[in-house]
Design an enzyme around this catalytic site. Structure first.
Site, short mmCIF file in Angstrom:
data_model
loop_
_atom_site.label_atom_id
_atom_site.label_comp_id
_atom_site.label_asym_id
_atom_site.label_seq_id
_atom_site.Cartn_x
_atom_site.Cartn_y
_atom_site.Cartn_z
N ASP A 64 34.48 55.68 17.78
CA ASP A 64 35.14 56.23 18.97
C ASP A 64 34.12 56.47 20.09
O ASP A 64 34.12 57.51 20.74
CB ASP A 64 35.85 57.54 18.62
CG ASP A 64 36.85 57.96 19.70
OD1 ASP A 64 37.26 57.10 20.50
OD2 ASP A 64 37.21 59.16 19.75
N LYS A 115 33.11 73.68 17.09
CA LYS A 115 34.30 72.86 16.94
C LYS A 115 35.11 73.36 15.75
O LYS A 115 34.57 73.62 14.68
CB LYS A 115 33.93 71.39 16.71
CG LYS A 115 35.13 70.46 16.59
CD LYS A 115 34.70 69.00 16.54
CE LYS A 115 35.91 68.07 16.49
NZ LYS A 115 35.52 66.64 16.50
N ILE A 172 35.96 74.54 25.71
CA ILE A 172 35.25 73.48 26.42
C ILE A 172 36.08 72.20 26.45
O ILE A 172 36.20 71.54 27.48
CB ILE A 172 33.89 73.19 25.75
CG1 ILE A 172 32.99 74.42 25.79
CG2 ILE A 172 33.20 72.00 26.42
CD1 ILE A 172 31.69 74.25 25.03
N ALA A 173 36.65 71.86 25.31
CA ALA A 173 37.42 70.62 25.21
C ALA A 173 38.48 70.78 24.14
O ALA A 173 38.36 71.60 23.23
CB ALA A 173 36.50 69.44 24.88
N GLY A 181 41.25 68.25 21.81
CA GLY A 181 41.74 66.91 21.46
C GLY A 181 42.48 66.94 20.15
O GLY A 181 42.63 67.99 19.51
N GLY A 182 42.97 65.76 19.75
CA GLY A 182 43.75 65.67 18.52
C GLY A 182 42.95 65.98 17.27
O GLY A 182 43.51 66.34 16.24
N MET A 183 41.61 65.81 17.35
CA MET A 183 40.78 66.02 16.17
C MET A 183 40.13 67.40 16.16
O MET A 183 39.34 67.70 15.27
CB MET A 183 39.69 64.94 16.11
CG MET A 183 40.24 63.54 15.95
SD MET A 183 41.30 63.37 14.51
CE MET A 183 40.13 63.74 13.22
N GLY A 184 40.43 68.27 17.13
CA GLY A 184 39.86 69.61 17.09
C GLY A 184 39.72 70.22 18.47
O GLY A 184 39.95 69.57 19.50
N VAL A 216 36.98 72.45 20.87
CA VAL A 216 35.57 72.82 21.00
C VAL A 216 35.48 74.04 21.93
O VAL A 216 36.02 74.02 23.04
CB VAL A 216 34.73 71.66 21.56
CG1 VAL A 216 33.26 72.06 21.65
CG2 VAL A 216 34.88 70.42 20.67
#
Length: 688
Positions: A181, A86, A63-64, A66-69, A71
């Site tokens: 954030d 996630k 789904i998505a 990013g730098g933090m995980g 999803v």
């Protein structure tokens, strides 16, 4: 309800399978998370992706990312239901910073049970993989919706959406969680138009020990990040950082774009830190003044000028929806003028001089013979007016109940006006705050520090290829100033040696740039007719000190008396008589208020002709240090250090005191002997 049917921790009803444990699954997960944060059960790393399984979940598609995980849309094998799962990216689940932040996100979400926050279903770990299963929200995030619109949302719909998000953030703040954030991409909007806040990957939990944030680390998304976060002060972030981001989201909703945009993230951060936001009504004429006022109050650069809480923001948004007056100050002509003046100080000064010249030309030309004299007279008159205002603001600041507001700012254009120079251009400038503390009126400190800041601005700007402007921030006492440098509210500071040691011991990231090369000496003194000829003669006598952080007027004096065999109990009234500044101690002894005193020799020497006599003189190992806050950009730190060490202009250093003619290299280790003397001096206060 029977206690057997309630969670023993949070009090929520227990499901059938939870009753044997006595706690709900969320609270069980929070306990597991605390264990991991303490350093146990840190899983290794492995790779997963669509088609793989994690725990009891099959990953279907991404789904998505990013730098933090990452999803995924996933299916729970036990129920067949779809979830959003996630997981950390491959190689990140190693117990390091990413892993710890992931666990903190899980703990944050486990504390939050609100319809406006995405619901956590399960958290756990599979071999080499930490995961978090959340409800799958049908719909899309607000960022994609705004992009598809290509402009602002309908005002009432957009305001209602932001108000619901603010209600959810208010709930999080009340439970000690700061998001840090908030942006359109982290607000999911379901098919019914209801928002849910997600992605607490950068969250800060106010209660407990969570060392996940490094000082100086820039955290968040540039276009929606509060200025204090953009400056790398995330460690000291408060709930007002979220207020700023909520205002940035409101700005995007009612204008169709972020408050600040640039070609690169770094350039965007520079704008967030240094530029005023353009009024929402300039982008969307349908925005009324009340709604604009709400938005601009959220986006104030200084945290204390924003809404104090998310609840206040919610109340103003609700008032706007009802058509009632709002609490945020509406930008009338005066406020617009203030904003314009801040953006165009040089032009403002020119206009003021021109208006003054036109208004007073008939009278003034009668005694001023030519245009140059006229300009000088007007400048002096304007400077006197500004100085009067500064003194008034100083008196007001000293009466503030909040320590974070007890200061006076004098920016670079104002200092230029006061010394009769052209105001520097401020557009695109990098602004830094230089802190000092004084018990004297602002003009005295301006005369001491101001001349040194001019060449420093010029030298640092030249070295970095930037326009660097320094705002002088004056505090009325060392406690407020020390708290400010530890919090990261100010970038640079001139301090007493003992204040530096105390601040550095609290935040080892604070570092010395250089030390003034003037030697600082202190003395213990008495009245000439007192009959006291040695430290031994102070027994049974009263003694005045500067304050409880003064190097020469407190710590070193106590240390010398301790070495002479004295203790505080030997003094009448002990060592608690504080006068606030060095000269005041001398005057108090002269007038007979105290039998003896301790203060800077530079202040007492002129009084020896008026009836004072030294009993003992002592010296600090180095001059006053100039320091930088923890996390200040390294290039900036080194540029200032080099500029200070090269400063030899007598006009810049003459007023710094103690015979200072320049600066010398200095490091924390150079203050170890003083640090030891300060520790030893504590024994002076102990009873015999």
């Amino acid at each position: 309800m029977s206690s057997l049917l309630q969670c023993a921790v949070c009090g929520l009803p227990l499901a059938e399978g939870e009753r044997e444990h006595g706690t709900c699954r969320r609270c069980q997960m929070r306990g597991e998370i605390r264990d991991r944060l303490a350093g146990s059960d840190a899983p290794g790393s492995s790779s997963t992706g669509p088609g793989w399984g994690v725990g009891d979940f099959d990953l279907l598609d991404e789904i998505a990312h990013g730098g933090m995980g990452i999803v995924y849309r996933a299916r729970d094998r036990r129920t067949g239901g779809l979830v959003a799962l996630k997981s950390l990216p491959p190689g990140a689940a190693d117990g390091g910073a990413h892993s710890r932040r992931f666990l903190i996100e899980v703990e944050a979400l486990c504390q939050l049970h609100h319809p406006g926050i995405v619901r956590v279903l399960e958290a756990g770990s599979a071999p080499g993989r930490q995961f978090l299963a959340m409800e799958l929200v049908s719909g899309r995030d607000l960022g994609r919706r705004l992009k598809s619109l290509g402009g602002p949302m309908p005002l009432r719909e957009g305001v209602a959406l932001v108000r619901k998000v603010a209600v959810a953030i208010r709930y999080a703040h009340e439970r000690g969680v700061i998001h840090r954030d908030i942006k359109p991409g982290n607000i999911l909007v379901d098919d019914q138009g209801e928002p849910r806040v997600t992605d607490f990957g950068l969250a800060k939990i106010l209660h407990g020990d969570h060392p996940e944030t490094l000082s100086g680390e820039v955290m968040g998304s540039p276009g929606y990040m509060a200025p204090e976060l953009a400056r790398g002060q995330s460690k000291h972030a408060t709930t007002t950082a979220d207020i700023y981001s909520l205002g940035a989201v409101l700005y995007a909703v009612i204008t169709g774009q972020a408050p600040f945009r640039a070609d690169t993230p770094v350039a965007t951060l520079q704008k967030v830190i240094s530029e005023d936001v353009r009024r929402p009504r300039a982008h969307n004429p349908e925005v009324d003044r009340d709604l604009e006022a709400i938005c601009l109050r959220c986006l104030e650069k200084r945290p204390e000028r924003r809404y104090a809480s998310a609840d206040q923001l919610v109340q103003d948004l609700e008032a706007w929806e009802r058509g009632e007056p709002v609490q945020a100050p509406v930008a009338g002509a005066w406020m617009e003028a203030r904003r314009w003046v801040r953006r165009n100080p040089a032009v403002t000064v020119s206009i003021l001089l021109l208006v003054a010249a036109l208004a007073g030309s008939v009278t003034m030309l009668a005694w001023v013979s030519h245009q140059k004299q006229l300009g000088e007279a007007l400048q002096q008159a304007l400077a006197r007016t500004v100085m009067t205002d500064l003194n008034r603001l100083w008196d007001s600041a000293k009466n503030e109940t909040s320590p974070e507001k007890r200061y006076l700012d004098v920016d670079s254009p104002t200092r230029a006006l006061l010394r009769g120079s052209d105001a520097p251009a401020t557009a695109g400038a990098t602004r830094l705050v230089f802190g000092v503390y004084t018990h004297d009126p602002p003009p005295d400190m301006l005369a001491i520090i101001g001349p040194a800041l001019v060449p420093l601005e010029q030298e640092v700007s030249q070295r970095l290829g930037l326009r660097v402007l320094i705002t002088l921030r004056i505090y009325g006492n060392y406690q407020d100033a020390q708290e400010a440098i530890v919090r990261g509210d100010i970038d640079l500071m001139r301090v007493g040696s003992s204040t530096y040691i105390e601040a550095h011991d609290r935040d080892p990231g604070i570092e010395i740039l250089a030390a003034q090369n003037g030697r600082i000496q202190g003395c213990i003194f008495v009245r000439s007719d007192s009959g006291i000829g040695s430290l031994e003669g102070l027994k049974g006598r009263s003694m005045g000190f500067v304050d409880d952080s003064s190097t020469t007027g407190f710590y070193l004096a106590k240390h010398r008396m301790l070495l002479a065999g004295l203790r505080a109990s030997d003094l009448r009234g002990g060592a608690t008589n504080f006068l606030g500044n060095h000269s005041a101690v001398g005057q108090a002894v002269l007038k007979g208020r105290f039998d003896a005193g301790a203060a800077s020799a530079n202040n007492i020497d002129p009084m020896t002709n008026s009836g004072l006599r030294e009993v003992l003189r002592y010296a600090e190992p180095l001059g006053m240090p100039w320091i930088a806050r923890s996390g200040l950009d390294r290039r900036m730190v080194e540029a200032f250090r080099t500029a200070l060490l090269g400063l030899r202009d007598p006009k810049a250093t003459a007023r710094l005191g103690n015979g200072t003619t320049g600066f010398s290299p200095a490091a924390d280790a150079d203050y170890n002997s003083l640090r030891e003397a300060m520790r030893e001096s504590l024994r002076f206060d102990l009873p015999r």
